[in-house]
Design a protein around this motif. Structure first.
Motif, PDB file in Angstrom:
ATOM      1  N   PRO A 170       0.545  -0.714  -0.102  1.00  0.00           N
ATOM      2  CA  PRO A 170      -0.115   0.169   0.002  1.00  0.00           C
ATOM      3  C   PRO A 170       0.985   1.418   0.311  1.00  0.00           C
ATOM      4  N   VAL A 171       1.759   1.047   0.510  1.00  0.00           N
ATOM      5  CA  VAL A 171       2.549   2.849   1.127  1.00  0.00           C
ATOM      6  C   VAL A 171       3.227   2.873  -0.242  1.00  0.00           C
ATOM      7  N   THR A 172       3.963   1.944  -1.178  1.00  0.00           N
ATOM      8  CA  THR A 172       4.616   1.909  -2.691  1.00  0.00           C
ATOM      9  C   THR A 172       2.625   2.228  -3.643  1.00  0.00           C
ATOM     10  N   SER A 173       2.099   1.878  -4.114  1.00  0.00           N
ATOM     11  CA  SER A 173       0.854   2.056  -3.955  1.00  0.00           C
ATOM     12  C   SER A 173       1.196   3.362  -4.404  1.00  0.00           C
ATOM     13  N   LEU A 174       0.293   4.080  -2.969  1.00  0.00           N
ATOM     14  CA  LEU A 174       0.652   5.623  -2.501  1.00  0.00           C
ATOM     15  C   LEU A 174       1.425   6.476  -3.282  1.00  0.00           C
ATOM     16  N   VAL A 175       2.969   6.068  -3.187  1.00  0.00           N
ATOM     17  CA  VAL A 175       3.841   6.684  -3.023  1.00  0.00           C
ATOM     18  C   VAL A 175       4.684   6.941  -4.371  1.00  0.00           C
ATOM     19  N   VAL A 176       3.762   5.583  -5.281  1.00  0.00           N
ATOM     20  CA  VAL A 176       4.535   5.557  -6.726  1.00  0.00           C
ATOM     21  C   VAL A 176       3.027   5.767  -7.614  1.00  0.00           C
ATOM     22  N   PHE A 177       2.631   5.718  -7.578  1.00  0.00           N
ATOM     23  CA  PHE A 177       1.352   5.439  -8.498  1.00  0.00           C
ATOM     24  C   PHE A 177       0.047   6.204  -8.162  1.00  0.00           C
ATOM     25  N   ALA A 178       0.187   6.380  -7.029  1.00  0.00           N
ATOM     26  CA  ALA A 178      -1.123   8.320  -6.748  1.00  0.00           C
ATOM     27  C   ALA A 178      -0.102   8.956  -6.801  1.00  0.00           C
ATOM     28  N   VAL A 179       1.171   9.242  -6.300  1.00  0.00           N
ATOM     29  CA  VAL A 179       1.856  10.784  -7.117  1.00  0.00           C
ATOM     30  C   VAL A 179       1.277  10.524  -8.529  1.00  0.00           C
ATOM     31  N   GLY A 180       1.950   9.622  -9.238  1.00  0.00           N
ATOM     32  CA  GLY A 180       1.611   9.660 -10.905  1.00  0.00           C
ATOM     33  C   GLY A 180       0.779  10.106 -11.616  1.00  0.00           C
ATOM     34  N   LEU A 181      -0.185   9.941 -10.952  1.00  0.00           N
ATOM     35  CA  LEU A 181      -1.404  10.288 -11.233  1.00  0.00           C
ATOM     36  C   LEU A 181      -1.662  10.975 -11.354  1.00  0.00           C
ATOM     37  N   THR A 182      -1.767  11.709  -9.756  1.00  0.00           N
ATOM     38  CA  THR A 182      -2.316  12.892  -9.682  1.00  0.00           C
ATOM     39  C   THR A 182      -1.782  14.116 -10.505  1.00  0.00           C
ATOM     40  N   THR A 183      -0.213  14.158 -10.270  1.00  0.00           N
ATOM     41  CA  THR A 183       0.777  14.651 -11.309  1.00  0.00           C
ATOM     42  C   THR A 183       0.047  14.891 -12.895  1.00  0.00           C
ATOM     43  N   ILE A 184      -0.282  13.394 -13.683  1.00  0.00           N
ATOM     44  CA  ILE A 184      -0.718  13.632 -14.596  1.00  0.00           C
ATOM     45  C   ILE A 184      -2.100  14.045 -14.818  1.00  0.00           C
ATOM     46  N   ALA A 185      -3.318  13.667 -13.882  1.00  0.00           N
ATOM     47  CA  ALA A 185      -4.461  14.637 -13.794  1.00  0.00           C
ATOM     48  C   ALA A 185      -4.855  15.997 -13.238  1.00  0.00           C
ATOM     49  N   VAL A 186      -3.642  16.342 -12.552  1.00  0.00           N
ATOM     50  CA  VAL A 186      -4.051  18.097 -12.142  1.00  0.00           C
ATOM     51  C   VAL A 186      -3.299  18.271 -13.666  1.00  0.00           C
ATOM     52  N   ALA A 187      -2.583  18.091 -13.939  1.00  0.00           N
ATOM     53  CA  ALA A 187      -2.061  18.335 -16.068  1.00  0.00           C
ATOM     54  C   ALA A 187      -2.510  18.825 -16.751  1.00  0.00           C
ATOM     55  N   VAL A 188      -3.560  17.366 -16.889  1.00  0.00           N
ATOM     56  CA  VAL A 188      -4.142  17.515 -18.037  1.00  0.00           C
ATOM     57  C   VAL A 188      -5.079  18.418 -16.857  1.00  0.00           C
TER      58      VAL A 188
END
Length: 518
Positions: free
Chosen positions: A82-100
């Motif tokens: 769960p930590v990796t899920s939040l640290v890598v994937f949640a951060v990456g998806l949030t960054t992309i979604a906010v940029a879009v």
């Protein structure tokens, strides 16, 4: 002098706000954020500014070290998925979604500033969440995941942030050209961080003067950040590796009379940095609003509201999806944790999803943007709006949500504390088991009273030297027993630090600590 008067007044106001937050049971960053928002509308004529290049070092380096020092490597390894899920994937998806979303609302903004905005608002800050949750004693697994996420997601988010800012400054960006430098920076940070930790411990071991030791801790903290930046490494990742190295070895080497005031000073400094971050960012909002026309102001607030909604939605959707997959896996293959812990449930997923409050790291990253950075005003305003919005929305509703879900575990930290206390008591008493003197009896009674949680008095006045020698040996044996339990993963860092504190106060109360040497 007027600037000093106003700054002191702002600090007093912030302290009163934090006191009010504690009185109503809310996390103090919520009230600090509200106070920062009020600064945009108050007649504060002086403008306190901070050079952008200092913002990350000043605010992030001490905060990261403080968080990393308390992190439990054993518990992080137990909850790596769960930590990796939040640290890598949640951060990456949030960054992309906010940029879009940002580019959809303002097509003229280039991709690099949009991605920088996404990276700034991507990492949640666990200070506010744990301030709420610790009051209600939630399952330890939830706290571990949130604190581990807060520590490590800064590294992933600020690495993306650094690349985006570099792309703007250089006016060109090539993944093929950046990838080797990026990988070298990551690898170098993982090597340099522990190396600097080792060097720091060799120096501080020789210092027994408490104020000098504390000053050197701050000098070394900022020094590690400066060295990493000068070498082209990741300051965040280097600091995390440095802090974890120090945290694993310093407890055995630092005497209690230095450690106790050190913890108090660091807690105070982190609190003061939170105050300063909200003061500085709040003072930047008013000039931004004054410079905008009505239409531009409405557009900026529309972007800020959209980004706030995006970061909340992405975190909720991603983690609840991950939670559903984990629960399906546990039903299919069974739940076999390495040690007793709360089984993943819908309720635990909701708490973690709803703990995405942003804080000091996001504020510092926004302030660290160069003055000429494209759309800097939009980014600063949006970041503050997201920090304020997540703190108010999540911070004021997390406690009712946790109470409604009524999540509980069997208090694994408390259980480990009891086991460690018994082991420490046994080791301490065994170190002078064959001594039948009255002094040994007094020390035996004192140890049993403290670690056995019984009421007793020493009842011996003479033979202070012999008393100190026996007492010191017993304390050393007790500490070694607890350190061995942590080294073997029998207990985690949460339980270890509780026992460490008890042993520290026992050492201070007994007067067996070493005398200052320099």
């Amino acid at each position: 002098m007027r600037e000093l008067d106003q700054l002191l007044g702002l600090f007093v106001a912030a302290v009163l706000l934090a006191g009010g937050a504690r009185r109503v049971g809310a996390p103090y960053p919520v009230f600090l954020a509200l106070g920062g928002a009020l600064l945009a509308f108050l007649p504060v004529t002086s403008s306190f500014t901070l050079p952008p290049e200092l913002a990350l070092a000043l605010f992030v380096a001490p905060t990261l070290l403080d968080a990393a020092y308390d992190a439990s490597l054993r518990d992080l390894k137990d909850n790596w998925a769960p930590v990796t899920s939040l640290v890598v994937f949640a951060v990456g998806l949030t960054t992309i979604a906010v940029a879009v979303v940002t580019r959809a609302l303002i097509p003229a903004i280039p991709w690099a500033p949009a991605i920088a905005l996404g990276a700034i608002v991507a990492p949640p800050d666990a200070v506010a969440a744990t301030a709420v949750l610790r009051q209600l004693r939630p399952p330890h697994r939830i706290l571990t995941i949130l604190e581990g996420e807060s520590l490590l997601n800064d590294a992933s988010a600020l690495l993306i942030y650094r690349l985006a800012v570099a792309a703007v400054v250089s006016n060109e960006f090539s993944m093929a050209g950046v990838a080797p430098t990026f990988l070298l920076a990551v690898a170098g940070s993982v090597v340099i961080g522990p190396a600097l930790g080792w060097v720091t411990l060799q120096v501080t071991d020789r210092v027994q003067h408490t104020p000098t030791s504390i000053i050197l801790q701050f000098v070394s903290t900022f020094g590690v950040w400066v060295v990493a930046e000068r070498l082209g490494l990741s300051g965040v990742l280097t600091m995390v590796c440095y802090a974890m190295t120090v945290a694993q070895t310093a407890p055995e080497r630092m005497p209690a009379r230095i450690r106790i005031p050190t913890y108090a000073v660091w807690e105070t400094i982190v609190f003061a940095l939170n105050i300063l971050a909200f003061v500085f960012i709040g003072l930047q909002i008013r000039p931004i609003l004054d410079s905008l026309e009505g239409a531009d102001r409405a557009r900026y607030f529309t972007v800020a509201a959209a980004v706030l909604l995006t970061v909340i939605t992405v975190r909720f959707v991603w983690h609840m999806s991950f939670n559903a997959v984990v629960r399906w896996r546990d039903r299919r293959f069974g739940f076999r944790p390495p040690r007793p812990m709360l089984r993943p449930t819908i309720g635990s997923g909701l708490i973690i999803s709803w703990s995405g409050m942003r804080g000091i790291v996001s504020l510092a990253a926004a302030m660290a943007l160069p003055a000429a950075f494209p759309y800097r005003d939009l980014i600063v305003l949006t970041v503050f709006f997201v920090v304020l919005g997540t703190l108010v929305i999540h911070g004021l509703t997390l406690k009712p949500l946790l109470r409604a879900l009524d999540l509980r575990d069997d208090d694994p930290v408390g259980r480990e504390v009891r086991v460690a206390r018994e082991r420490a008591l046994g080791a301490g008493l065994a170190s002078f088991a064959h001594d039948d003197s009255s002094i040994a009896a007094a020390v035996r009674q004192e140890f049993t009273a403290h670690l056995g949680h019984e009421r007793a008095s020493a009842g011996a006045d003479g033979g202070r030297t012999a008393h100190e020698e026996i007492h010191r040996g017993a304390l050393h044996a007790a500490r070694q027993a607890v350190l061995a339990m942590r080294a073997s993963d029998e207990i985690g860092d949460d339980a270890f630090h509780q026992i460490e504190e008890e042993l520290d106060w026992l050492e201070m109360a007994s007067g067996t600590q070493r005398e200052p040497g320099g």
